[in-house]
Design a protein around this motif. Sequence first.
Motif, short mmCIF file in Angstrom:
data_model
loop_
_atom_site.label_atom_id
_atom_site.label_comp_id
_atom_site.label_asym_id
_atom_site.label_seq_id
_atom_site.Cartn_x
_atom_site.Cartn_y
_atom_site.Cartn_z
N GLY A 82 37.14 37.98 51.48
CA GLY A 82 36.64 37.88 50.05
C GLY A 82 37.27 38.30 48.93
N MET A 83 38.70 38.69 49.30
CA MET A 83 39.32 39.27 48.14
C MET A 83 40.84 38.27 48.16
SD MET A 83 39.23 43.37 48.28
CE MET A 83 39.95 43.94 46.74
N CYS A 84 41.06 37.69 49.31
CA CYS A 84 42.35 36.87 49.25
C CYS A 84 42.39 35.56 49.40
CB CYS A 84 43.22 37.35 50.50
SG CYS A 84 43.62 39.22 50.35
N ILE A 85 41.30 35.00 49.92
CA ILE A 85 41.16 33.53 50.13
C ILE A 85 40.03 32.91 49.45
CG2 ILE A 85 41.02 31.83 51.94
CD1 ILE A 85 41.94 34.15 54.10
N TYR A 86 38.86 33.32 49.63
CA TYR A 86 37.92 32.53 49.19
C TYR A 86 37.61 32.42 47.80
CZ TYR A 86 33.06 30.24 50.08
OH TYR A 86 32.29 29.47 50.03
N PRO A 87 37.77 33.54 46.88
CA PRO A 87 37.97 33.26 45.23
C PRO A 87 38.87 32.43 44.72
CG PRO A 87 38.07 35.89 45.78
CD PRO A 87 38.45 35.07 47.26
N LEU A 88 40.09 32.12 45.63
CA LEU A 88 41.05 31.28 44.96
C LEU A 88 40.48 29.84 45.36
CD1 LEU A 88 44.23 30.22 44.29
CD2 LEU A 88 44.69 30.40 46.48
N GLN A 89 39.92 29.71 46.41
CA GLN A 89 39.21 28.33 46.71
C GLN A 89 38.16 28.06 45.71
OE1 GLN A 89 35.97 27.97 48.31
NE2 GLN A 89 36.14 25.87 48.20
N SER A 90 37.29 28.88 45.31
CA SER A 90 36.37 28.57 44.51
C SER A 90 36.88 28.33 43.36
CB SER A 90 35.40 29.91 44.27
OG SER A 90 34.73 30.21 45.70
N TRP A 91 37.90 29.13 42.60
CA TRP A 91 38.55 28.62 41.51
C TRP A 91 38.86 27.15 41.30
CZ3 TRP A 91 43.71 27.88 39.97
CH2 TRP A 91 43.76 27.96 38.56
N LEU A 92 39.82 27.01 42.48
CA LEU A 92 40.41 25.63 42.46
C LEU A 92 39.36 24.60 42.58
CD1 LEU A 92 42.99 26.37 45.16
CD2 LEU A 92 43.54 25.81 42.93
#
Length: 298
Positions: free
Chosen positions: A73-83
């Motif tokens: 939740g802190m390292c992977i998914y937020p980046l994917q959502s922002w992209l």
Amino acid sequence: MGKGIAYSIISAICLGSLAIFAKTGLSMGMAPMQIVQYRFSFGAIILFSWFALTNRDMLRISRKALLKAAVLGMCIYPLQSWLFIKALQHMPASTTSLIYYLYPLMTTLLAVVFTGLKPGRTLYLSLLLILGGCGLVFYNAFARSVDIRGIWYALACMTTFSVYLTVVQRFTRNDEAKRISLWVVFFMAVVCSCISSPLTILDQPLKGWLIALGLGILPTALAISLLYRAIEVIGSTYAAMFSTIEPVTTVLLAALLLNESVDAIQVCGMALIIAGIIFPNLRLIRPKRLLVPEESRA
């Protein structure tokens, strides 16, 4: 495995609404990180409230599982959502979603390398059809002269999500996927709230509140929890494959609600994607043939 397939498809339909909500939010002047923050904050509130009322045991989690949820939740998914939201800034919702759906191929390659998956002829045929459909979408995107930045954002989003699905499969092998997914959303909400203040929702009109609520319910609370259950039952590769109904949902909703044009090439691409899901895998939905997914035999 039939339940796993159903979980994947319903999750994909809910996720298909994400681009529509996000595109509408962008047209109102919302920043990409604002949209991500609204999505996960409302999603976390909805999920925690639901389980507090219906099954409080779901709120309990071991330290080991909590650490896994924090990593996801802190390292992977937020980046994917922002992209994904950044891609929507530069391309139509339908094109963004269809390019993003190269991820079943990437997920399979990662599974072959890191989990020892040995694809059979059925899986190869499905991926070939899906790849053909995505190829038509790429051709259509370049024919429309879309912003190249949108394509790069969509490809980066696809790669990040493929890594995410592979890590999820490894992390949830001995844990209840739904329990971890609840805390993944919580950690995503925390990260996004640190980057973009949740108080900005107070400045939004009623339509902004409805978009935020919709983001929290459909493509977050429902979609993520169902996707975790699908991965738990049938593995990341098959979950990715059956989830390819998502871009079809997005294209149809974009045409109906955003007035985006849908041409023959996009329709052919969607047809190949649907064929990749249904025809090569008809035998898989027979109960006697579905007891052991390929990942568990690797």
